[in-house]
Motif scaffolding. Structure first.
Motif, PDB file in Angstrom:
ATOM      1  N   TYR A  85       0.808  -1.220   0.000  1.00 15.46           N
ATOM      2  CA  TYR A  85       0.000   0.000   0.000  1.00 15.46           C
ATOM      3  C   TYR A  85       0.840   1.268   0.000  1.00 15.46           C
ATOM      4  N   SER A  86       2.128   1.179   0.361  1.00 12.90           N
ATOM      5  CA  SER A  86       2.938   2.398   0.448  1.00 12.90           C
ATOM      6  C   SER A  86       3.992   2.513  -0.643  1.00 12.90           C
ATOM      7  N   VAL A  87       4.207   1.460  -1.425  1.00 12.77           N
ATOM      8  CA  VAL A  87       5.236   1.481  -2.467  1.00 12.77           C
ATOM      9  C   VAL A  87       4.681   1.038  -3.820  1.00 12.77           C
ATOM     10  N   VAL A  88       4.015  -0.110  -3.857  1.00 16.53           N
ATOM     11  CA  VAL A  88       3.599  -0.709  -5.129  1.00 16.53           C
ATOM     12  C   VAL A  88       2.559   0.134  -5.876  1.00 16.53           C
ATOM     13  N   PRO A  89       1.437   0.579  -5.232  1.00 18.82           N
ATOM     14  CA  PRO A  89       0.468   1.389  -6.004  1.00 18.82           C
ATOM     15  C   PRO A  89       1.080   2.658  -6.568  1.00 18.82           C
ATOM     16  N   GLN A  90       1.952   3.298  -5.786  1.00 21.48           N
ATOM     17  CA  GLN A  90       2.583   4.538  -6.237  1.00 21.48           C
ATOM     18  C   GLN A  90       3.472   4.302  -7.453  1.00 21.48           C
ATOM     19  N   MET A  91       4.055   3.107  -7.535  1.00 21.99           N
ATOM     20  CA  MET A  91       4.901   2.768  -8.676  1.00 21.99           C
ATOM     21  C   MET A  91       4.070   2.421  -9.914  1.00 21.99           C
ATOM     22  N   LEU A  92       2.935   1.762  -9.705  1.00 22.38           N
ATOM     23  CA  LEU A  92       2.138   1.270 -10.837  1.00 22.38           C
ATOM     24  C   LEU A  92       1.166   2.297 -11.406  1.00 22.38           C
ATOM     25  N   ASN A  93       0.759   3.280 -10.607  1.00 22.69           N
ATOM     26  CA  ASN A  93      -0.233   4.249 -11.075  1.00 22.69           C
ATOM     27  C   ASN A  93       0.136   4.929 -12.397  1.00 22.69           C
ATOM     28  N   PRO A  94       1.386   5.402 -12.571  1.00 17.23           N
ATOM     29  CA  PRO A  94       1.723   6.036 -13.865  1.00 17.23           C
ATOM     30  C   PRO A  94       1.558   5.085 -15.038  1.00 17.23           C
ATOM     31  N   PHE A  95       1.896   3.801 -14.853  1.00 19.43           N
ATOM     32  CA  PHE A  95       1.756   2.832 -15.936  1.00 19.43           C
ATOM     33  C   PHE A  95       0.282   2.599 -16.272  1.00 19.43           C
ATOM     34  N   ILE A  96      -0.546   2.542 -15.243  1.00 20.70           N
ATOM     35  CA  ILE A  96      -1.972   2.326 -15.462  1.00 20.70           C
ATOM     36  C   ILE A  96      -2.554   3.456 -16.303  1.00 20.70           C
ATOM     37  N   TYR A  97      -2.231   4.695 -15.945  1.00 24.77           N
ATOM     38  CA  TYR A  97      -2.787   5.832 -16.681  1.00 24.77           C
ATOM     39  C   TYR A  97      -2.165   5.974 -18.066  1.00 24.77           C
ATOM     40  N   SER A  98      -0.858   5.726 -18.176  1.00 26.62           N
ATOM     41  CA  SER A  98      -0.209   5.908 -19.476  1.00 26.62           C
ATOM     42  C   SER A  98      -0.607   4.819 -20.466  1.00 26.62           C
ATOM     43  N   LEU A  99      -0.887   3.603 -19.970  1.00 21.72           N
ATOM     44  CA  LEU A  99      -1.252   2.514 -20.863  1.00 21.72           C
ATOM     45  C   LEU A  99      -2.715   2.581 -21.294  1.00 21.72           C
ATOM     46  N   ARG A 100      -3.571   3.133 -20.451  1.00 20.95           N
ATOM     47  CA  ARG A 100      -5.005   3.127 -20.735  1.00 20.95           C
ATOM     48  C   ARG A 100      -5.500   4.443 -21.329  1.00 20.95           C
ATOM     49  N   SER A 101      -4.681   5.486 -21.277  1.00 18.79           N
ATOM     50  CA  SER A 101      -5.114   6.790 -21.781  1.00 18.79           C
ATOM     51  C   SER A 101      -4.351   7.139 -23.052  1.00 18.79           C
ATOM     52  N   ARG A 102      -5.090   7.269 -24.157  1.00 19.49           N
ATOM     53  CA  ARG A 102      -4.464   7.615 -25.428  1.00 19.49           C
ATOM     54  C   ARG A 102      -3.835   9.002 -25.367  1.00 19.49           C
ATOM     55  N   GLU A 103      -4.501   9.943 -24.678  1.00 17.90           N
ATOM     56  CA  GLU A 103      -3.966  11.299 -24.582  1.00 17.90           C
ATOM     57  C   GLU A 103      -2.644  11.331 -23.817  1.00 17.90           C
ATOM     58  N   ILE A 104      -2.581  10.576 -22.718  1.00 18.25           N
ATOM     59  CA  ILE A 104      -1.349  10.534 -21.928  1.00 18.25           C
ATOM     60  C   ILE A 104      -0.228   9.893 -22.732  1.00 18.25           C
ATOM     61  N   LYS A 105      -0.534   8.800 -23.428  1.00 15.93           N
ATOM     62  CA  LYS A 105       0.497   8.131 -24.238  1.00 15.93           C
ATOM     63  C   LYS A 105       1.048   9.072 -25.297  1.00 15.93           C
ATOM     64  N   GLY A 106       0.154   9.825 -25.955  1.00 12.76           N
ATOM     65  CA  GLY A 106       0.604  10.756 -26.980  1.00 12.76           C
ATOM     66  C   GLY A 106       1.476  11.864 -26.408  1.00 12.76           C
ATOM     67  N   SER A 107       1.077  12.413 -25.265  1.00 16.86           N
ATOM     68  CA  SER A 107       1.845  13.487 -24.640  1.00 16.86           C
ATOM     69  C   SER A 107       3.191  12.980 -24.125  1.00 16.86           C
ATOM     70  N   LEU A 108       3.196  11.775 -23.558  1.00 16.13           N
ATOM     71  CA  LEU A 108       4.458  11.192 -23.084  1.00 16.13           C
ATOM     72  C   LEU A 108       5.410  10.944 -24.244  1.00 16.13           C
ATOM     73  N   ARG A 109       4.863  10.488 -25.366  1.00 16.79           N
ATOM     74  CA  ARG A 109       5.702  10.236 -26.542  1.00 16.79           C
ATOM     75  C   ARG A 109       6.350  11.530 -27.014  1.00 16.79           C
ATOM     76  N   GLN A 110       5.568  12.602 -27.096  1.00 16.11           N
ATOM     77  CA  GLN A 110       6.110  13.892 -27.518  1.00 16.11           C
ATOM     78  C   GLN A 110       7.133  14.419 -26.518  1.00 16.11           C
ATOM     79  N   LEU A 111       6.859  14.230 -25.229  1.00 15.28           N
ATOM     80  CA  LEU A 111       7.775  14.713 -24.195  1.00 15.28           C
ATOM     81  C   LEU A 111       9.106  13.987 -24.268  1.00 15.28           C
TER      82      LEU A 111
END
Length: 312
Positions: free
Chosen positions: A278-304
């Motif tokens: 609860y104090s390490v794993v969710p914090q590590m996985l949250n960015p992957f969850i949002y970047s993999l499931r959100s097309r807008e985030i993936k596009g912005s991350l790619r450009q960044l």
């Protein structure tokens, strides 16, 4: 050692990770890798949202705050653990221990509040789309984040202040890799009835009530989505909620696991695994969850990332 209050105890000992010289490099590399992934992943989310004007919406504003909270949660516990492993010293000062208790409570409750606010944002977006920009205006978004921060800080300070009068006797070993409120309370030789009562009350307020609000929001959301005539429209509506639902499931699922573990086990290894969940794993996985499931985030991350590599 004679019985003494907190002023007579210079240190606690974090014995969650049993000291085995052969395993120390493994523990160090494991936690260091998880911490770096957490920091880099969440920073990339924040930078991607900040750089892309198309993502300057309430949903991504709350996501940035969630990413910042995840960074703070991991930073509260992991660097001290890495230092202790590196110098072969499991001690933590009394002030350092109380600081960990206060900050971990602040950021965990803040995360719970932010997830609830994000559920409300999705509810308004799907159930009242014509009024979305009016209801979720910038002023309200900032107020919701500030209110969440104030509530979580007050809760953490109250818990910490209730620990201050406690006396500690001979037992100073914390069966974890950071100072956790419940375990510190158990070490006290004072009457902890008020502390335990307040812990259970706060747990109900900041876990059961937010989770109930999230469930209610999604009941309304699903009901509205099912009324959308087109399959494409239903799929798009579901996709905007998928990432948030995954993060909610991970956060509250691991929290439930910690509660169940505390009920059936006193093993230090079990405590470490449950606390990591609860104090390490969710914090590590949250960015992957949002970047993999959100097309807008993936596009912005790619450009960044392209901008960082080719135009430093």
């Amino acid at each position: 050692m004679e019985s003494a209050n907190q002023t007579g105890i210079p240190v606690f000992f974090l014995i969650g990770l049993i000291y085995v010289p052969e395993l120390q490099p493994l523990f160090f590399n494991l936690f260091l890798s998880m911490y770096l992934i957490t920091i880099i992943g969440n920073l990339l989310i924040i930078l991607a949202v900040s750089k892309d004007s198309r993502l300057h919406t309430p949903m991504y504003f709350f996501l940035c705050n969630l990413s910042f909270t995840d960074i703070c949660t991991s930073t509260t516990t992991v660097p001290k653990l890495l230092l202790n492993i590196q110098v072969h010293d499991q001690s933590i000062t009394y002030i350092g221990c109380l600081s960990q208790v206060c900050f971990i409570l602040t950021f965990c409750v803040l995360e719970s509040c932010l997830l609830t606010v994000m559920a409300y944002d999705r509810y308004v977006a799907i159930c009242q789309p014509l009024r979305y920009t009016i209801i979720m205006n910038p002023f309200l978004c900032i107020c919701l984040v500030l209110l969440s921060l104030i509530i979580s800080t007050i809760n953490a300070l109250l818990h910490t202040l209730l620990v201050l009068p406690l006396s500690f006797c001979t037992e100073q070993n914390v069966p974890n890799f950071f100072c956790e409120l419940g375990q510190i309370t158990k070490l006290s030789c004072s009457d902890t009835f008020i502390n335990i009562l307040f812990i259970y009350t706060a747990t109900i307020i900041f876990s059961v009530i937010p989770l109930s609000g999230i469930i209610f929001s999604y009941i309304q959301i699903v009901s509205s989505i099912l009324k959308i005539p087109s399959v494409g429209g239903r799929h798009k509506a579901f996709s905007t909620c998928g990432s948030h639902l995954s993060v909610v499931s991970l956060f509250y699922g691991t929290g439930l696991g910690v509660y169940m573990n505390a009920s059936v086990s006193n093993s230090s290894i079990s405590n470490v695994i449950a606390s990591m969940m609860y104090s390490v794993v969710p914090q590590m996985l949250n960015p992957f969850i949002y970047s993999l499931r959100s097309r807008e985030i993936k596009g912005s991350l790619r450009q960044l990332i392209i901008g960082i590599i080719y135009f430093p």
